[in-house]
Design a protein around this motif. Structure first.
Motif, short mmCIF file in Angstrom:
data_model
loop_
_atom_site.label_atom_id
_atom_site.label_comp_id
_atom_site.label_asym_id
_atom_site.label_seq_id
_atom_site.Cartn_x
_atom_site.Cartn_y
_atom_site.Cartn_z
N THR A 2 0.87 -0.90 -0.46
CA THR A 2 -0.18 0.12 -0.03
C THR A 2 0.75 1.14 0.01
N LYS A 44 -10.05 -0.24 -0.07
CA LYS A 44 -10.00 -1.20 1.61
C LYS A 44 -11.56 -1.70 1.47
N VAL A 100 -10.36 -7.83 5.23
CA VAL A 100 -9.75 -6.94 5.02
C VAL A 100 -10.12 -5.97 5.83
N LEU A 124 -6.50 -2.81 6.93
CA LEU A 124 -5.69 -2.49 6.77
C LEU A 124 -4.65 -1.83 7.78
N LEU A 144 -2.72 -4.40 2.98
CA LEU A 144 -3.59 -4.44 3.01
C LEU A 144 -3.29 -6.29 3.10
N ILE A 168 -5.48 -9.52 3.75
CA ILE A 168 -7.24 -9.89 3.23
C ILE A 168 -7.09 -11.20 3.54
#
Length: 99
Positions: A61, A73, A86, A88, A93, A95
């Motif tokens: 990011t 996001k 998800v 941040l 990021l 996931i």
């Protein structure tokens, strides 16, 4: 495009993580950005992390602005639905498939 950070190990990545990557790629493309996977089954993560079983990926990011990161996001989270987390993080990021 989708790129791998040098040394990133994707051997053993699960189909659910690949689906998340495909969705993330589509969202990043909307912002005319490339996706860089910075971690999959490699790196150091907390004990029990879904990275170690192939259900989590981290995306770079650092080239995104703050508002852009938040919007990306949110779009990814919306597209993937409730079976995915998800998050941040400060440097990436995260996931993961976590139904």
């Amino acid at each position: 495009m989708i790129f791998l950070k040098h040394g990133t190990d994707i051997r053993g990545i699960q189909p659910e993580a690949l689906l998340a990557l495909q969705v993330a790629h589509g969202v990043f493309q909307e912002y005319k950005r490339d996706v860089v996977i910075t971690s999959a089954l490699d790196g150091k993560h907390k004990q029990g992390s879904l990275h170690y079983s192939g259900y989590a990926i981290d995306l770079r990011t650092r080239f995104l602005g703050e508002l852009e990161m938040i919007r990306i996001k949110e779009r990814i989270a919306e597209a993937l639905g409730s079976q995915y987390d998800v998050v941040l993080e400060e440097t990436h990021l995260h996931i993961e498939f976590d139904p």
